[in-house]
Design an enzyme around this catalytic site. Structure first.
Site, PDB file in Angstrom:
ATOM      1  N   CYS A 196      27.787  37.885  42.005  1.00 44.07           N
ATOM      2  CA  CYS A 196      28.713  36.772  42.262  1.00 44.07           C
ATOM      3  C   CYS A 196      28.112  35.746  43.222  1.00 44.07           C
ATOM      4  CB  CYS A 196      30.029  37.312  42.815  1.00 44.07           C
ATOM      5  SG  CYS A 196      31.262  36.020  43.043  1.00 44.07           S
TER       6      CYS A 196
ATOM      7  N   CYS B 280      32.038  36.118  50.132  1.00 48.63           N
ATOM      8  CA  CYS B 280      33.132  36.875  50.770  1.00 48.63           C
ATOM      9  C   CYS B 280      32.535  38.029  51.581  1.00 48.63           C
ATOM     10  CB  CYS B 280      34.104  37.376  49.715  1.00 48.63           C
ATOM     11  SG  CYS B 280      34.632  36.058  48.586  1.00 48.63           S
TER      12      CYS B 280
ATOM     13  N   CYS C 149      32.557  41.814  50.460  1.00 46.28           N
ATOM     14  CA  CYS C 149      32.405  42.164  49.043  1.00 46.28           C
ATOM     15  C   CYS C 149      31.033  42.704  48.646  1.00 46.28           C
ATOM     16  CB  CYS C 149      32.755  40.960  48.180  1.00 46.28           C
ATOM     17  SG  CYS C 149      32.872  41.404  46.433  1.00 46.28           S
TER      18      CYS C 149
ATOM     19  N   CYS D 172      44.302  46.588  34.717  1.00 48.79           N
ATOM     20  CA  CYS D 172      43.834  45.401  35.428  1.00 48.79           C
ATOM     21  C   CYS D 172      42.326  45.263  35.295  1.00 48.79           C
ATOM     22  CB  CYS D 172      44.232  45.530  36.895  1.00 48.79           C
ATOM     23  SG  CYS D 172      43.789  44.094  37.859  1.00 48.79           S
TER      24      CYS D 172
ATOM     25  N   CYS E 253      46.671  42.743  33.271  1.00 52.66           N
ATOM     26  CA  CYS E 253      46.392  42.004  34.501  1.00 52.66           C
ATOM     27  C   CYS E 253      44.912  41.687  34.518  1.00 52.66           C
ATOM     28  CB  CYS E 253      46.759  42.893  35.699  1.00 52.66           C
ATOM     29  SG  CYS E 253      46.263  42.206  37.285  1.00 52.66           S
TER      30      CYS E 253
ATOM     31  N   CYS F  44      50.091  38.212  41.230  1.00 52.09           N
ATOM     32  CA  CYS F  44      49.751  39.364  42.065  1.00 52.09           C
ATOM     33  C   CYS F  44      48.857  38.809  43.167  1.00 52.09           C
ATOM     34  CB  CYS F  44      49.011  40.410  41.229  1.00 52.09           C
ATOM     35  SG  CYS F  44      48.324  41.760  42.212  1.00 52.09           S
TER      36      CYS F  44
ATOM     37  N   ARG G 252      51.740  46.957  46.855  1.00 50.00           N
ATOM     38  CA  ARG G 252      50.743  47.912  46.345  1.00 50.00           C
ATOM     39  C   ARG G 252      49.850  48.448  47.458  1.00 50.00           C
ATOM     40  NH1 ARG G 252      49.077  48.509  41.247  1.00 50.00           N
ATOM     41  NH2 ARG G 252      50.117  46.580  40.686  1.00 50.00           N
TER      42      ARG G 252
HETATM   43  N1  SAM Z   1      36.138  37.574  42.007  1.00 51.86           N
HETATM   44  C1  SAM Z   1      37.526  37.635  41.924  1.00 51.86           C
HETATM   45  C2  SAM Z   1      38.210  37.192  43.184  1.00 51.86           C
HETATM   46  O1  SAM Z   1      37.538  37.063  44.204  1.00 51.86           O
HETATM   47  O2  SAM Z   1      39.426  36.984  43.131  1.00 51.86           O
HETATM   48  C3  SAM Z   1      38.076  38.999  41.507  1.00 51.86           C
HETATM   49  C4  SAM Z   1      37.505  40.261  42.114  1.00 51.86           C
HETATM   50  S1  SAM Z   1      37.658  40.447  43.888  1.00 51.86           S
HETATM   51  C5  SAM Z   1      36.603  41.836  44.144  1.00 51.86           C
HETATM   52  C6  SAM Z   1      39.344  40.981  44.114  1.00 51.86           C
HETATM   53  C7  SAM Z   1      39.830  41.329  45.493  1.00 51.86           C
HETATM   54  O3  SAM Z   1      39.362  42.612  45.879  1.00 51.86           O
HETATM   55  C8  SAM Z   1      39.409  40.451  46.655  1.00 51.86           C
HETATM   56  O4  SAM Z   1      40.149  39.274  46.749  1.00 51.86           O
HETATM   57  C9  SAM Z   1      39.692  41.358  47.838  1.00 51.86           C
HETATM   58  O5  SAM Z   1      41.027  41.167  48.283  1.00 51.86           O
HETATM   59  C10 SAM Z   1      39.532  42.760  47.261  1.00 51.86           C
HETATM   60  N2  SAM Z   1      38.344  43.417  47.824  1.00 51.86           N
HETATM   61  C11 SAM Z   1      37.063  43.184  47.476  1.00 51.86           C
HETATM   62  N3  SAM Z   1      36.219  43.938  48.195  1.00 51.86           N
HETATM   63  C12 SAM Z   1      36.972  44.666  49.046  1.00 51.86           C
HETATM   64  C13 SAM Z   1      36.663  45.621  50.059  1.00 51.86           C
HETATM   65  N4  SAM Z   1      35.416  45.950  50.364  1.00 51.86           N
HETATM   66  N5  SAM Z   1      37.694  46.181  50.737  1.00 51.86           N
HETATM   67  C14 SAM Z   1      38.960  45.840  50.448  1.00 51.86           C
HETATM   68  N6  SAM Z   1      39.305  44.947  49.507  1.00 51.86           N
HETATM   69  C15 SAM Z   1      38.324  44.352  48.808  1.00 51.86           C
HETATM   70  C1  DTB Z   2      43.134  44.064  44.907  1.00 52.51           C
HETATM   71  O1  DTB Z   2      43.883  43.507  45.719  1.00 52.51           O
HETATM   72  N1  DTB Z   2      42.404  45.133  45.177  1.00 52.51           N
HETATM   73  C2  DTB Z   2      41.604  45.522  44.042  1.00 52.51           C
HETATM   74  C3  DTB Z   2      42.102  44.546  42.943  1.00 52.51           C
HETATM   75  N2  DTB Z   2      42.966  43.671  43.665  1.00 52.51           N
HETATM   76  C4  DTB Z   2      41.157  43.839  42.101  1.00 52.51           C
HETATM   77  C5  DTB Z   2      40.137  45.525  44.321  1.00 52.51           C
HETATM   78  C6  DTB Z   2      39.744  46.407  45.463  1.00 52.51           C
HETATM   79  C7  DTB Z   2      38.278  46.409  45.560  1.00 52.51           C
HETATM   80  C8  DTB Z   2      37.773  47.391  46.570  1.00 52.51           C
HETATM   81  C9  DTB Z   2      36.306  47.356  46.709  1.00 52.51           C
HETATM   82  C10 DTB Z   2      35.522  47.706  45.469  1.00 52.51           C
HETATM   83  O2  DTB Z   2      35.837  48.712  44.777  1.00 52.51           O
HETATM   84  O3  DTB Z   2      34.548  47.014  45.191  1.00 52.51           O
HETATM   85 FE1  SF4 Z   3      32.867  37.130  44.267  1.00 49.23          FE
HETATM   86 FE2  SF4 Z   3      33.558  39.335  45.573  1.00 49.23          FE
HETATM   87 FE3  SF4 Z   3      34.316  36.966  46.502  1.00 49.23          FE
HETATM   88 FE4  SF4 Z   3      35.425  37.909  44.220  1.00 49.23          FE
HETATM   89  S1  SF4 Z   3      35.622  38.795  46.268  1.00 49.23           S
HETATM   90  S2  SF4 Z   3      34.659  35.831  44.616  1.00 49.23           S
HETATM   91  S3  SF4 Z   3      33.646  39.031  43.388  1.00 49.23           S
HETATM   92  S4  SF4 Z   3      32.186  37.696  46.332  1.00 49.23           S
END
Ligand code: SAM
Ligand code: DTB
Ligand code: SF4
Length: 327
Positions: free
Chosen positions: A67, A71, A74, A111, A142, A202, A274
């Site tokens: 990506c 963030c 992430c 989802c 979703c 959501c 959730r």
């Molecule tokens: N790229 C898209 C976005 O950013 O909306 C969809 C996938 S993103 C991984 C979805 C959500 O997962 C993020 O907005 C964040 O709230 C959650 N998330 C990602 N990494 C996480 C982590 N290490 N711990 C907790 N929540 C996480």
């Molecule tokens: C949300 O709020 N939590 C989920 C889903 N929406 C997409 C993602 C959690 C990701 C946790 C870190 C990972 O598994 O990479």
């Molecule tokens: Fe990309 Fe992760 Fe940010 Fe979603 S949360 S936009 S996958 S860097």
């Protein structure tokens, strides 16, 4: 903006929907003695939901890693060295097989998540087909694909999408210290597009990223003051991932995580709250407390996107021990 999803049924409902929560009011909820806060949340929960029912969604990463965004939490941002490899979009047939399995295991919603800043129009085409085919299995659908461009939400709606996940992630004043490649306003703009297309929203966030209690309250205020609030509110506890800027973030006190759930329940009485990422780090007793505090949905399946989730067998056993049924 149209608000067709939660048209107020009465004057009283309209007044409730219009009520705005201040960060100070929500901070005051957080500051309550723990038992008082959980009791209050449980009361609100019982007024609007069966307290013995839990909704279960299964997550699948349909496009992992690589990506462009930064963030700080992430594992899928290509700029961090987290060991997550960049993969192509998963084949439609494979996604449908996983959805069948999720349904057989008892999930009511499927989802699909993609590590995109947002989909290009040509990237959306196969996702629309996935939504169509998953929906045809009798599952709620979703997706979480990042920021949407004009017209994309309408296409998703037409394909049969029920929910779009797009988190506001943290307090407005803390956002820029975690994410620099897009703004929180960009997130709100996508949420507006989703709502205008008639798709359920959501949206939630992450706690434990070093924000203050007031910051957690400010994030809940942003969510609760959406008009209407999101139908589904994921509260994630940070999974600290090696290679990301937040790798060394000390874990949040689990009671503070549960306080956040209680505050979400009190301020968004009719939304599903959730208990999301970080559930594996809670004890069974901690999870039971979170359900008492108003959490009524979980991610169900051994994996979230790139990290682990409690095993299905363990979850089945826990739900049974607590006498919790599925929605
Ligand atoms: N790229 C898209 C976005 O950013 O909306 C969809 C996938 S993103 C991984 C979805 C959500 O997962 C993020 O907005 C964040 O709230 C959650 N998330 C990602 N990494 C996480 C982590 N290490 N711990 C907790 N929540 C996480
Ligand atoms: C949300 O709020 N939590 C989920 C889903 N929406 C997409 C993602 C959690 C990701 C946790 C870190 C990972 O598994 O990479
Ligand atoms: Fe990309 Fe992760 Fe940010 Fe979603 S949360 S936009 S996958 S860097």
């Amino acid at each position: 903006m149209s608000h067709t999803l939660a048209a107020p049924q009465s004057e009283a409902a309209a007044a409730t929907l219009a009520a705005r929560w201040t960060t100070a009011q929500i901070t005051a909820l957080f500051d309550l003695p723990f038992m008082d806060l959980v009791f209050r949340a449980a009361e609100v929960h019982r007024q609007h939901f069966d307290p013995n029912a839990i909704q279960r969604s299964t997550l699948l990463s349909i496009k992992t890693g690589g990506c462009s965004e930064d963030c700080g939490y992430c594992s899928q941002a290509k700029r961090y060295h987290t060991g997550v490899e960049s993969e192509e979009l998963m084949a439609i047939e494979e996604v449908v097989e996983k959805a069948k399995l999720a349904k057989a295991n008892g999930a009511s919603r499927f989802c699909m998540g993609a590590a995109w800043r947002g989909p290009k129009d040509r990237e959306l085409v196969p996702v629309l087909e996935m939504v169509k085919q998953v929906k045809a299995l009798g599952l709620e659908t979703c997706v979480t694909l990042g920021m949407l461009r004009e017209g994309q939400a309408a296409k998703l709606k037409e394909a049969g999408l029920d929910y779009y996940n797009h988190n506001i992630d943290t307090a407005p004043e803390f956002y820029a210290s975690v994410i620099g490649t897009h703004s929180q306003q960009d997130r709100f703009d996508t949420i507006d597009k989703v709502r205008d297309a008639g798709i359920h929203v959501c949206s939630g966030g992450i706690v434990g990223m070093g924000e203050s209690r007031r910051g957690r309250a400010a994030m809940i205020a942003q969510l609760a003051n959406m008009d209407p609030p999101p139908e589904s509110v994921p509260i994630n506890n940070l999974v600290a991932i090696e290679g990301t800027p937040l790798a060394d973030q000390p874990p949040l006190d689990p009671f503070e995580f549960i306080r956040t759930i209680a505050a979400a329940r009190i301020t968004m009485p009719t939304s599903y709250v959730r208990l999301s990422a970080g559930r594996r780090e809670l004890t069974d007793e901690g999870q039971a407390l979170a359900f008492m505090a108003g959490a009524n949905s979980i991610f169900y399946g051994d994996k979230l996107l790139t990290t682990g989730n409690p095993e299905v067998e363990g979850d089945e056993a826990l739900l049974k021990r607590l006498g919790l049924k599925s929605v």
